[in-house]
Write a protein that holds these residues in place. Structure first.
Motif, PDB file in Angstrom:
ATOM      1  N   ASP A  37       0.889  -1.468   0.162  1.00  0.00           N
ATOM      2  CA  ASP A  37      -0.028  -0.029   0.087  1.00  0.00           C
ATOM      3  C   ASP A  37       0.998   1.228   0.073  1.00  0.00           C
ATOM      4  O   ASP A  37       1.947   1.240   0.731  1.00  0.00           O
ATOM      5  N   PRO A  38       0.435   2.078  -0.661  1.00  0.00           N
ATOM      6  CA  PRO A  38       1.312   3.384  -0.843  1.00  0.00           C
ATOM      7  C   PRO A  38       0.893   4.376   0.654  1.00  0.00           C
ATOM      8  O   PRO A  38       0.052   4.365   1.137  1.00  0.00           O
ATOM      9  N   ALA A  39       1.953   5.307   0.707  1.00  0.00           N
ATOM     10  CA  ALA A  39       2.109   6.307   1.802  1.00  0.00           C
ATOM     11  C   ALA A  39       0.578   7.120   1.471  1.00  0.00           C
ATOM     12  O   ALA A  39       0.407   7.510   0.463  1.00  0.00           O
ATOM     13  N   GLY A  40       0.032   7.481   2.609  1.00  0.00           N
ATOM     14  CA  GLY A  40      -1.306   8.317   2.546  1.00  0.00           C
ATOM     15  C   GLY A  40      -2.408   7.538   2.592  1.00  0.00           C
ATOM     16  O   GLY A  40      -3.515   8.007   2.698  1.00  0.00           O
ATOM     17  N   TYR A  41      -2.650   6.278   2.216  1.00  0.00           N
ATOM     18  CA  TYR A  41      -3.871   5.562   2.307  1.00  0.00           C
ATOM     19  C   TYR A  41      -4.136   4.913   3.689  1.00  0.00           C
ATOM     20  O   TYR A  41      -3.090   4.499   4.305  1.00  0.00           O
ATOM     21  N   THR A  42      -5.216   5.006   4.015  1.00  0.00           N
ATOM     22  CA  THR A  42      -5.833   4.411   5.292  1.00  0.00           C
ATOM     23  C   THR A  42      -6.980   3.454   5.010  1.00  0.00           C
ATOM     24  O   THR A  42      -7.988   3.948   4.262  1.00  0.00           O
ATOM     25  N   ILE A  43      -6.801   2.332   5.431  1.00  0.00           N
ATOM     26  CA  ILE A  43      -7.952   1.122   5.391  1.00  0.00           C
ATOM     27  C   ILE A  43      -8.836   1.827   6.453  1.00  0.00           C
ATOM     28  O   ILE A  43      -8.594   1.905   7.476  1.00  0.00           O
ATOM     29  N   PRO A  44      -9.853   2.029   6.045  1.00  0.00           N
ATOM     30  CA  PRO A  44     -11.242   2.509   6.718  1.00  0.00           C
ATOM     31  C   PRO A  44     -11.297   1.587   7.991  1.00  0.00           C
ATOM     32  O   PRO A  44     -10.956   0.284   8.024  1.00  0.00           O
ATOM     33  N   LEU A  45     -12.105   2.125   9.043  1.00  0.00           N
ATOM     34  CA  LEU A  45     -12.423   1.350  10.256  1.00  0.00           C
ATOM     35  C   LEU A  45     -13.237   0.100   9.936  1.00  0.00           C
ATOM     36  O   LEU A  45     -14.187   0.093   9.281  1.00  0.00           O
ATOM     37  N   HIS A  46     -12.604  -1.106  10.420  1.00  0.00           N
ATOM     38  CA  HIS A  46     -13.298  -2.260  10.343  1.00  0.00           C
ATOM     39  C   HIS A  46     -12.787  -3.255  11.270  1.00  0.00           C
ATOM     40  O   HIS A  46     -12.016  -3.175  12.144  1.00  0.00           O
ATOM     41  N   SER A  47     -13.376  -4.422  11.304  1.00  0.00           N
ATOM     42  CA  SER A  47     -13.051  -5.706  12.154  1.00  0.00           C
ATOM     43  C   SER A  47     -13.319  -7.046  11.582  1.00  0.00           C
ATOM     44  O   SER A  47     -13.714  -6.898  10.384  1.00  0.00           O
ATOM     45  N   HIS A  48     -12.780  -7.881  12.294  1.00  0.00           N
ATOM     46  CA  HIS A  48     -12.571  -9.061  11.837  1.00  0.00           C
ATOM     47  C   HIS A  48     -13.402 -10.059  12.861  1.00  0.00           C
ATOM     48  O   HIS A  48     -13.085  -9.807  13.983  1.00  0.00           O
ATOM     49  N   GLN A  49     -13.809 -11.332  12.130  1.00  0.00           N
ATOM     50  CA  GLN A  49     -14.293 -12.392  13.257  1.00  0.00           C
ATOM     51  C   GLN A  49     -12.799 -13.350  13.529  1.00  0.00           C
ATOM     52  O   GLN A  49     -12.872 -13.968  14.503  1.00  0.00           O
ATOM     53  N   ARG A  50     -11.880 -12.972  12.970  1.00  0.00           N
ATOM     54  CA  ARG A  50     -10.523 -13.633  13.314  1.00  0.00           C
ATOM     55  C   ARG A  50      -9.608 -12.506  14.082  1.00  0.00           C
ATOM     56  O   ARG A  50      -9.645 -11.821  13.918  1.00  0.00           O
ATOM     57  N   ILE A  51      -8.642 -13.386  14.896  1.00  0.00           N
ATOM     58  CA  ILE A  51      -7.497 -12.636  15.353  1.00  0.00           C
ATOM     59  C   ILE A  51      -6.596 -12.396  14.235  1.00  0.00           C
ATOM     60  O   ILE A  51      -6.511 -13.127  13.290  1.00  0.00           O
ATOM     61  N   GLN A  52      -6.169 -11.183  14.095  1.00  0.00           N
ATOM     62  CA  GLN A  52      -5.140 -10.738  13.009  1.00  0.00           C
ATOM     63  C   GLN A  52      -3.758 -10.443  13.570  1.00  0.00           C
ATOM     64  O   GLN A  52      -3.641  -9.603  14.503  1.00  0.00           O
ATOM     65  N   LEU A  53      -2.785 -11.095  12.944  1.00  0.00           N
ATOM     66  CA  LEU A  53      -1.510 -10.674  13.059  1.00  0.00           C
ATOM     67  C   LEU A  53      -0.838  -9.686  11.851  1.00  0.00           C
ATOM     68  O   LEU A  53      -0.428 -10.595  10.824  1.00  0.00           O
ATOM     69  N   LEU A  54      -0.943  -8.298  12.005  1.00  0.00           N
ATOM     70  CA  LEU A  54      -0.622  -7.510  11.034  1.00  0.00           C
ATOM     71  C   LEU A  54       1.065  -7.335  11.320  1.00  0.00           C
ATOM     72  O   LEU A  54       1.443  -6.594  12.048  1.00  0.00           O
ATOM     73  N   CYS A  55       1.679  -7.713   9.917  1.00  0.00           N
ATOM     74  CA  CYS A  55       3.240  -7.930   9.940  1.00  0.00           C
ATOM     75  C   CYS A  55       3.715  -6.860   8.975  1.00  0.00           C
ATOM     76  O   CYS A  55       3.277  -6.821   7.971  1.00  0.00           O
ATOM     77  N   VAL A  56       4.555  -5.909   9.654  1.00  0.00           N
ATOM     78  CA  VAL A  56       5.058  -4.981   8.594  1.00  0.00           C
ATOM     79  C   VAL A  56       6.432  -5.206   8.227  1.00  0.00           C
ATOM     80  O   VAL A  56       7.388  -5.461   9.128  1.00  0.00           O
ATOM     81  N   PHE A  57       6.613  -5.719   6.908  1.00  0.00           N
ATOM     82  CA  PHE A  57       7.943  -5.939   6.417  1.00  0.00           C
ATOM     83  C   PHE A  57       8.808  -4.901   6.061  1.00  0.00           C
ATOM     84  O   PHE A  57      10.035  -4.861   6.079  1.00  0.00           O
TER      85      PHE A  57
END
Length: 273
Positions: A37-57
Motif C-alpha cells: 500500500d502507498p503512503a497516505g492510504y488509510t484502510i477504513p475502520l473495520h473488524s474481523h471475526q478472526r484474530i489478525q497478526l498484521l506484520c510490517v515488512f
C-alpha cells in the motif's frame, strides 16, 4: 503525507472490501495475505471475526482503535483481537503480510492489541505460507509450515509501542496536534493552560485519561512521530533533537529499549524490507 488520487483510493478500498469478504467466508483455520500500500492510504475502520497478526515488512503503519494507537515499524507486528474495530494508516509506502487466526486460548487470545517483534523464522514461515497458498488441499509442506508458524507466533516478544489516546475530545485534539508536529519545547503548563486547568488538576486529568504521565506519553509520542522520518532516511541527530533528546546517545538508548535495535539498524530494515 501526500494525497492520493481518487481513482487510486477507490481501487484500494475495493481491494480491501474483497479481502474482508474472503476472510469472512474462508474455511481454513489459518489464512495469510499480502498487502502493498502507498503512503497516505488509510484502510477504513473495520473488524474481523478472526484474530489478525498484521506484520510490517517495510515502511511504517499506524493502527488506531478506541483503545489507543499503535505504531508498527519494520520487523514488527500488531496482534489485533477479533471483533476489535481498527483503521490502518500507511505513514510511508508499506509492504505488509497478515495472518488471520480463529480465536483460541493462550497468548493469541489477548483482549488488548500488542506489538510483537517478528523473528527471522516467523518472517520466513509467513513468506512460505503465502507462496504455498495455492497448494493442493492437505499439502504436508503447507500444513507443517503453518503449524510451526503458530508455535513461533506464540513465542514472539512484545514491544511497548502502543500509545494510549484520551477519550476527552479537547485533550485528544491536543494529542493529535502534538503527533502531527512534535516539539521538544512542549510543556505540561502550556497544555494545562489550553484546557483552563491548574498544573495539578491537569496532571491528574491526563493520568486518568491515558493511564500514563504527561512526560511518558510525550516521549512515546515523539518516538512515534520520528519513525516515519527515520524510515525516509532523515539524519539520526536531527531526529534525536526532534524527539527532545540533548544527544544521540540518550536517544539511541531509549530507541533500543523500546524497539530492540538501534536507529541506524531500524533505518536499514526500513530500506531493505
Amino acid at each position: 503525507m501526500r494525497k492520493l488520487p481518487q481513482h487510486l483510493l477507490e481501487a484500494r478500498d475495493e481491494a480491501h472490501r474483497r479481502n474482508l469478504g474472503w476472510i469472512a467466508y474462508a474455511e481454513a483455520d489459518i489464512l495469510v495475505h499480502s498487502n502493498e500500500d502507498p503512503a497516505g492510504y488509510t484502510i477504513p475502520l473495520h473488524s474481523h471475526q478472526r484474530i489478525q497478526l498484521l506484520c510490517v515488512f517495510s515502511g511504517v503503519v499506524a493502527v488506531a482503535t478506541e483503545r489507543g494507537r499503535w505504531m508498527i515499524p519494520p520487523g514488527h507486528a500488531l496482534l489485533i483481537p477479533h471483533h476489535l474495530e481498527h483503521s490502518v494508516e500507511m505513514l510511508s509506502d508499506v509492504s505488509m503480510r497478515s495472518v488471520y487466526l480463529l480465536p483460541r486460548e493462550g497468548v493469541l487470545a489477548d483482549p488488548e492489541p500488542v506489538v510483537l517483534e517478528v523473528t527471522d523464522l516467523a518472517r520466513s514461515l509467513i513468506i512460505e505460507a503465502i507462496r504455498l497458498r495455492e497448494a493442493p488441499a492437505g499439502s504436508r509442506k503447507l500444513t507443517l509450515s503453518l503449524q510451526l508458524l503458530m508455535e513461533e507466533i506464540a513465542s514472539l516478544e512484545s514491544r511497548p509501542l502502543g500509545l494510549p489516546f484520551p477519550a476527552d475530545r479537547r485533550l485528544a485534539a491536543l494529542c493529535r496536534a502534538y503527533m502531527a508536529a512534535p516539539s521538544a519545547n512542549a510543556r505540561l503548563d502550556t497544555w494545562a493552560e489550553a484546557l483552563a486547568m491548574s498544573r495539578r488538576t491537569f496532571t491528574r486529568f491526563f493520568l486518568r485519561e491515558t493511564g500514563v504521565s504527561f512526560a511518558t506519553w510525550r516521549q512515546q509520542a515523539s518516538l512515534f512521530a520520528c519513525l516515519p522520518k527515520l524510515a525516509e532516511g532523515a539524519p539520526v541527530t536531527q531526529i534525536a533533537m526532534l524527539a527532545g533528546y540533548e544527544n544521540v546517545a540518550a536517544f539511541t538508548t531509549m530507541f533500543r529499549r523500546l524497539l530492540g535495535t538501534s536507529p541506524r539498524s531500524y533505518m536499514k530494515a526500513s530500506i531493505t524490507g
